[in-house]
Design an enzyme around this catalytic site. Structure first.
Site, PDB file in Angstrom:
ATOM      1  N   ASP A  16       0.857  -1.186   0.000  1.00 21.86           N
ATOM      2  CA  ASP A  16       0.000   0.000   0.000  1.00 21.86           C
ATOM      3  C   ASP A  16       0.895   1.239   0.000  1.00 21.86           C
ATOM      4  O   ASP A  16       1.054   1.922   1.005  1.00 21.86           O
ATOM      5  CB  ASP A  16      -0.894  -0.022   1.241  1.00 21.86           C
ATOM      6  CG  ASP A  16      -2.052   0.965   1.153  1.00 21.86           C
ATOM      7  OD1 ASP A  16      -2.376   1.394   0.030  1.00 21.86           O
ATOM      8  OD2 ASP A  16      -2.633   1.294   2.205  1.00 21.86           O
ATOM      9  N   GLU A  87      -6.371   5.147  -8.939  1.00 24.48           N
ATOM     10  CA  GLU A  87      -7.672   5.657  -8.504  1.00 24.48           C
ATOM     11  C   GLU A  87      -8.206   6.762  -9.407  1.00 24.48           C
ATOM     12  O   GLU A  87      -7.474   7.657  -9.848  1.00 24.48           O
ATOM     13  CB  GLU A  87      -7.573   6.173  -7.065  1.00 24.48           C
ATOM     14  CG  GLU A  87      -8.910   6.467  -6.435  1.00 24.48           C
ATOM     15  CD  GLU A  87      -8.911   6.236  -4.941  1.00 24.48           C
ATOM     16  OE1 GLU A  87      -9.895   6.618  -4.298  1.00 24.48           O
ATOM     17  OE2 GLU A  87      -7.935   5.660  -4.411  1.00 24.48           O
ATOM     18  N   LYS A 123      -9.460   2.057  -9.295  1.00 23.56           N
ATOM     19  CA  LYS A 123     -10.050   2.235  -7.965  1.00 23.56           C
ATOM     20  C   LYS A 123     -11.167   3.272  -8.017  1.00 23.56           C
ATOM     21  O   LYS A 123     -10.988   4.372  -8.538  1.00 23.56           O
ATOM     22  CB  LYS A 123      -8.994   2.691  -6.959  1.00 23.56           C
ATOM     23  CG  LYS A 123      -8.057   1.587  -6.520  1.00 23.56           C
ATOM     24  CD  LYS A 123      -7.043   2.078  -5.500  1.00 23.56           C
ATOM     25  CE  LYS A 123      -7.607   2.132  -4.120  1.00 23.56           C
ATOM     26  NZ  LYS A 123      -6.542   2.411  -3.101  1.00 23.56           N
ATOM     27  N   THR A 147     -13.086   0.900  -3.389  1.00 25.91           N
ATOM     28  CA  THR A 147     -12.391   1.347  -2.196  1.00 25.91           C
ATOM     29  C   THR A 147     -13.330   2.137  -1.281  1.00 25.91           C
ATOM     30  O   THR A 147     -14.502   2.336  -1.596  1.00 25.91           O
ATOM     31  CB  THR A 147     -11.157   2.180  -2.597  1.00 25.91           C
ATOM     32  OG1 THR A 147     -10.390   2.475  -1.435  1.00 25.91           O
ATOM     33  CG2 THR A 147     -11.560   3.472  -3.286  1.00 25.91           C
TER      34      THR A 147
END
Length: 308
Positions: A16, A87, A123, A147
């Site tokens: 992450d 994302e 994402k 998410t």
């Protein structure tokens, strides 16, 4: 074996972070990024040369941001064998059409660089609109990571939509309960851990193919309590802590029951009502979107200043 090596026996490890050195050191299968991690990576200076080349193209700010996100992902893809998550702008969290358009654009940029869309997870926040966008994208072969997921209603809707992967946020759930109750929690009573266990069991019980990837950990104990989960995405500091411990542990999540018929899909009204009734999920979803938007704006301001 150290605990990181042990954990890899039970669970696929995901980094992450956008820090390339950490990814190279811990050798995860996948890696995830978000606006906050991209901002941190850019601030570190490790992408200065790539960003300068992008800035020299004199693109619009939106196009520049997309290229930077994909460029970060491009570097990470060279270090991991599996998925990299990129994302969508969190300001699109309640706009299905624009989320779909942004996802297609990001995938197109990756494909120009020679990457197969099978390696990319787009994402998207687990709003109703985000889940509907993901459902459409999955049918186009664009895999999605949903998410900012905090409740069973969100998880059920994601499974109904056939998304590739969900990221339930363990630590942020714990944060809310600690602030709300003033209590301290163990790994066994941690509300974030219990939430992921419930989602995992529901998915396995009903035969959903969506991957469960626990995220947002506050301590090593939360991670070990979810060993056996499909995937766990872990920040470098906690990967290091796991690597430095040799204490043995056993697999925590095991499903060996027979699967059952899938329940009826959640309607929009039932999804929104379920979210409304879950104060924690409602507050943390909104807070998470605001946080990602704030970091997106900080990155835009940094680029304007540095490459005006």
């Amino acid at each position: 074996m150290n605990q990181l090596e042990q954990l890899k026996q039970y669970t696929t490890i995901v980094a992450d972070t956008g820090d390339l050195a950490s990814i190279a050191e811990y050798k995860p299968e996948d890696a995830t990024t978000n606006p906050s991690l991209v901002l941190k990576a850019v601030q570190s200076g490790q992408f200065d040369s790539q960003i300068k080349a992008i800035a020299d193209k004199k693109l619009s700010l939106a196009d520049t941001m997309d290229e930077i996100s994909v460029n970060v992902g491009n570097e990470i893809l060279q270090l991991v064998p599996g998925y990299v998550s990129t994302e969508v702008d969190a300001r699109l969290s309640f706009d299905q059409k624009k989320t779909e358009e942004k996802a297609r654009k990001l995938i197109g940029l990756y494909e120009v660089l020679g990457w197969s869309r099978e390696r990319i997870l787009i994402k998207v926040a687990s709003t109703w609109e985000g889940i509907r966008a993901a459902e459409t994208l999955e049918k186009e072969g664009i895999r999605c990571n949903l998410t900012l997921l905090f409740g069973m209603g969100q998880a059920m809707a994601c499974a109904d939509a056939g998304v590739t992967l969900i990221s339930p946020f363990v630590g942020r759930i714990l944060d809310w309960y600690k602030a709300s109750t003033g209590e301290q929690y163990t790994a066994e009573t941690d509300p974030g851990v219990l939430s992921v266990k419930q989602i995992y069991q529901h998915y396995k019980q009903h035969g959903y193919g969506t991957i469960v990837m626990g995220a947002s950990f506050r301590n090593k104990e939360e991670i070990l309590a979810l060993s056996g989960c499909d995937r766990l995405t872990i920040a470098p500091a906690l990967l290091q802590e796991l690597q430095q411990s040799d204490e043995a542990f056993s697999e925590a999540l095991v499903f060996d029951d027979e699967t059952q018929a899938k329940p009826e899909a959640l309607s929009e009204s039932n999804f929104r009502f379920d979210l409304n009734q879950n104060a924690m999920a409602t507050e943390k979803l909104a807070e998470g979107i605001r946080g990602f938007v704030a970091d997106q704006i900080k990155l835009e301001a940094l680029l304007k200043t540095k490459y005006a």
